[in-house]
Scaffold this active site. Sequence first.
Site, PDB file in Angstrom:
ATOM      1  N   ASP A  63       0.319 -16.708  -0.971  1.00  0.00           N
ATOM      2  CA  ASP A  63      -0.576 -17.478  -1.885  1.00  0.00           C
ATOM      3  C   ASP A  63      -1.688 -18.144  -1.047  1.00  0.00           C
ATOM      4  O   ASP A  63      -1.424 -18.713   0.166  1.00  0.00           O
ATOM      5  CB  ASP A  63      -0.244 -18.391  -2.913  1.00  0.00           C
ATOM      6  CG  ASP A  63       0.991 -17.554  -3.642  1.00  0.00           C
ATOM      7  OD1 ASP A  63       0.756 -16.510  -4.040  1.00  0.00           O
ATOM      8  OD2 ASP A  63       1.835 -18.164  -4.052  1.00  0.00           O
TER       9      ASP A  63
ATOM     10  N   ASP B 152      -2.013 -29.206  -2.429  1.00  0.00           N
ATOM     11  CA  ASP B 152      -0.642 -28.530  -2.314  1.00  0.00           C
ATOM     12  C   ASP B 152      -0.317 -29.241  -1.178  1.00  0.00           C
ATOM     13  O   ASP B 152       1.206 -29.508  -1.017  1.00  0.00           O
ATOM     14  CB  ASP B 152      -0.803 -27.092  -1.970  1.00  0.00           C
ATOM     15  CG  ASP B 152      -1.290 -26.263  -3.130  1.00  0.00           C
ATOM     16  OD1 ASP B 152      -1.951 -26.557  -4.112  1.00  0.00           O
ATOM     17  OD2 ASP B 152      -0.639 -25.012  -3.141  1.00  0.00           O
TER      18      ASP B 152
ATOM     19  N   GLU C 169       8.561 -24.404  -1.683  1.00  0.00           N
ATOM     20  CA  GLU C 169       7.769 -23.080  -1.980  1.00  0.00           C
ATOM     21  C   GLU C 169       6.752 -22.981  -0.877  1.00  0.00           C
ATOM     22  O   GLU C 169       6.388 -22.040  -0.245  1.00  0.00           O
ATOM     23  CB  GLU C 169       7.021 -23.240  -3.197  1.00  0.00           C
ATOM     24  CG  GLU C 169       6.455 -21.711  -3.574  1.00  0.00           C
ATOM     25  CD  GLU C 169       5.585 -21.582  -4.671  1.00  0.00           C
ATOM     26  OE1 GLU C 169       5.907 -22.028  -5.564  1.00  0.00           O
ATOM     27  OE2 GLU C 169       4.262 -21.532  -4.189  1.00  0.00           O
ATOM     28  N   GLU C 170       6.300 -24.094  -0.202  1.00  0.00           N
ATOM     29  CA  GLU C 170       4.890 -24.157   0.982  1.00  0.00           C
ATOM     30  C   GLU C 170       5.416 -24.003   2.196  1.00  0.00           C
ATOM     31  O   GLU C 170       4.881 -23.782   3.045  1.00  0.00           O
ATOM     32  CB  GLU C 170       4.374 -25.383   0.767  1.00  0.00           C
ATOM     33  CG  GLU C 170       3.579 -25.596  -0.590  1.00  0.00           C
ATOM     34  CD  GLU C 170       2.543 -24.789  -1.062  1.00  0.00           C
ATOM     35  OE1 GLU C 170       2.235 -23.945  -0.004  1.00  0.00           O
ATOM     36  OE2 GLU C 170       2.413 -24.517  -2.054  1.00  0.00           O
TER      37      GLU C 170
ATOM     38  N   ASP D 239       8.798 -26.885  -5.940  1.00  0.00           N
ATOM     39  CA  ASP D 239       7.365 -26.357  -5.777  1.00  0.00           C
ATOM     40  C   ASP D 239       6.454 -27.728  -5.891  1.00  0.00           C
ATOM     41  O   ASP D 239       6.444 -28.219  -6.917  1.00  0.00           O
ATOM     42  CB  ASP D 239       7.170 -25.333  -6.973  1.00  0.00           C
ATOM     43  CG  ASP D 239       5.698 -24.860  -7.007  1.00  0.00           C
ATOM     44  OD1 ASP D 239       4.770 -25.300  -6.169  1.00  0.00           O
ATOM     45  OD2 ASP D 239       5.425 -23.854  -7.730  1.00  0.00           O
TER      46      ASP D 239
ATOM     47  N   LEU E  41       3.283 -28.190  -6.058  1.00  0.00           N
ATOM     48  CA  LEU E  41       2.102 -28.359  -7.053  1.00  0.00           C
ATOM     49  C   LEU E  41       1.984 -26.731  -7.502  1.00  0.00           C
ATOM     50  O   LEU E  41       1.279 -26.084  -6.991  1.00  0.00           O
ATOM     51  CB  LEU E  41       1.022 -28.849  -6.299  1.00  0.00           C
ATOM     52  CG  LEU E  41      -0.066 -29.553  -7.026  1.00  0.00           C
ATOM     53  CD1 LEU E  41       0.784 -30.816  -7.678  1.00  0.00           C
ATOM     54  CD2 LEU E  41      -1.233 -30.097  -6.389  1.00  0.00           C
ATOM     55  N   ASP E  42       2.965 -26.388  -8.694  1.00  0.00           N
ATOM     56  CA  ASP E  42       2.855 -25.163  -9.419  1.00  0.00           C
ATOM     57  C   ASP E  42       1.459 -25.147 -10.153  1.00  0.00           C
ATOM     58  O   ASP E  42       0.951 -25.992 -10.657  1.00  0.00           O
ATOM     59  CB  ASP E  42       4.062 -25.168 -10.185  1.00  0.00           C
ATOM     60  CG  ASP E  42       3.810 -23.703 -11.045  1.00  0.00           C
ATOM     61  OD1 ASP E  42       3.784 -22.835 -10.279  1.00  0.00           O
ATOM     62  OD2 ASP E  42       3.883 -24.016 -12.278  1.00  0.00           O
TER      63      ASP E  42
ATOM     64  N   GLU F  17      10.701 -21.993  -9.022  1.00  0.00           N
ATOM     65  CA  GLU F  17      10.159 -22.079 -10.383  1.00  0.00           C
ATOM     66  C   GLU F  17      11.087 -21.694 -11.407  1.00  0.00           C
ATOM     67  O   GLU F  17      11.523 -22.490 -12.241  1.00  0.00           O
ATOM     68  CB  GLU F  17       9.057 -21.149 -10.512  1.00  0.00           C
ATOM     69  CG  GLU F  17       7.763 -21.750  -9.503  1.00  0.00           C
ATOM     70  CD  GLU F  17       6.728 -20.572  -9.123  1.00  0.00           C
ATOM     71  OE1 GLU F  17       7.200 -19.294  -8.763  1.00  0.00           O
ATOM     72  OE2 GLU F  17       5.561 -20.815  -9.227  1.00  0.00           O
TER      73      GLU F  17
HETATM   74  P1  AFP Z   1      -0.611 -20.707  -8.011  1.00  0.00           P
HETATM   75  O1  AFP Z   1       0.543 -21.810  -7.822  1.00  0.00           O
HETATM   76  O2  AFP Z   1      -0.933 -19.976  -6.927  1.00  0.00           O
HETATM   77  O3  AFP Z   1      -1.511 -21.193  -9.021  1.00  0.00           O
HETATM   78  O4  AFP Z   1       0.393 -19.912  -8.999  1.00  0.00           O
HETATM   79  C1  AFP Z   1       0.864 -20.464 -10.231  1.00  0.00           C
HETATM   80  C2  AFP Z   1       1.932 -19.500 -10.585  1.00  0.00           C
HETATM   81  O5  AFP Z   1       2.861 -19.381  -9.359  1.00  0.00           O
HETATM   82  C3  AFP Z   1       2.527 -19.834 -11.934  1.00  0.00           C
HETATM   83  O6  AFP Z   1       2.525 -21.128 -12.023  1.00  0.00           O
HETATM   84  C4  AFP Z   1       1.639 -19.057 -12.825  1.00  0.00           C
HETATM   85  O7  AFP Z   1       2.587 -18.830 -14.127  1.00  0.00           O
HETATM   86  C5  AFP Z   1       1.363 -17.697 -12.236  1.00  0.00           C
HETATM   87  O8  AFP Z   1       1.519 -17.999 -10.937  1.00  0.00           O
HETATM   88  C6  AFP Z   1       0.050 -17.116 -12.416  1.00  0.00           C
HETATM   89  O9  AFP Z   1      -0.137 -15.856 -11.965  1.00  0.00           O
HETATM   90  P2  AFP Z   1      -1.125 -15.063 -12.509  1.00  0.00           P
HETATM   91  O10 AFP Z   1      -2.432 -15.690 -11.956  1.00  0.00           O
HETATM   92  O11 AFP Z   1      -0.816 -13.679 -11.430  1.00  0.00           O
HETATM   93  O12 AFP Z   1      -1.156 -14.818 -13.892  1.00  0.00           O
END
Ligand code: AFP
Length: 331
Positions: free
Chosen positions: A63, A69, A92-93, A115, A117-118, A274
């Site tokens: 990612d 983050d 996660e990082e 994680d 900063l999800d 997560e």
């Molecule tokens: P980020 O932390 O890279 O924004 O990803 C968020 C995530 O891990 C989770 O929190 C979301 O539900 C999912 O990804 C969203 O993924 P999509 O953009 O593929 O729907």
Amino acid sequence: MDRRITLDEFIVERQSNLQDVSGEFSGLLRHMGIAAKIINRVVNKAGLMDILGLQGVINSTGDNVQKLDIYANEMMIEYLRNSGICAGVASEENDDFIDFFDKKLLRSSYVVVFDPLDGSSNIDVNISVGTIFGIYKRLSEEGTPLDRSDFCQKGIELVAAGYVLYGTSTMLVYTTGAAVNGFTYDRGVGEFCLSHPEMKIPQKGKYYSINQGYIHTFHKGIKNYLEHCARQNKALRYIGSMVADVHRTLCLGGIFLYPATTSNPEGKLRILYECNPLSMIIEKAGGKSVNESNQRILELEIQDLHQRCSIIIGSTQDVDEAISYFHSVTD
Ligand code: AFP
């Protein structure tokens, strides 16, 4: 006088129920609360502090990593390291776990997975993000270096799990295996205060949450289930921060799905950071969490720190209904 109990008071009050004579585990939970306050302050000021935007590096799971983050990750690591009661962390990082091994810390018997900063791709546009964490008892002997197996434990071995949601208000929700309790941050007092005692997820809800944009890549059973949801006039809600989508599901009922897709054939979300912590919360609140093969998430074997899985999580009746659609199709 109407005075709300603070997170610290609550943890101390429950310490004896946890048979936490040394106070080590309670101390660790309190440190999670402190780290949450620090990250909360920075998330709220991010626009003013020039820490928004892409950092321009790719993390170990592919990612984009954003500046916030990195800050949140560093904060979590430093607070837990300095707590003196955490043996090590996996984030996660980071590619690998971090061992806080120190001869002075011979009594550290817990490790933390998180994680930091999800939902970080939402930061730039001021949409809710969150920190997710899980606490395990280490398997290796205290006073020796940590091993990967200390972290790669099934979700059923979690001794606590929680999340902090930086939303319209900031909330910390956690469970140590009995009830799920929610605390709202009172900025004036500078404390998390008990606002949602003994949270329970409704058995059924009107919301379904999924990235419908990937529909052409889903299994036929999922497509059929989504058509069913539409026919039932269920409302689609998808924030793109799992922690925020699951929090809504916990409060209002419904279902969150992240199935396998062409680009993520195992599913996108990470079990350790997560899916497991959020599954523990939802199960303890009376809900259900399984993968597309109807295996309980908390019982999945973990071989790799960054292993991913598909997930269907939420109100028990909704999850069971979704699963019945997958299993009525054989392709
Ligand atoms: P980020 O932390 O890279 O924004 O990803 C968020 C995530 O891990 C989770 O929190 C979301 O539900 C999912 O990804 C969203 O993924 P999509 O953009 O593929 O729907």
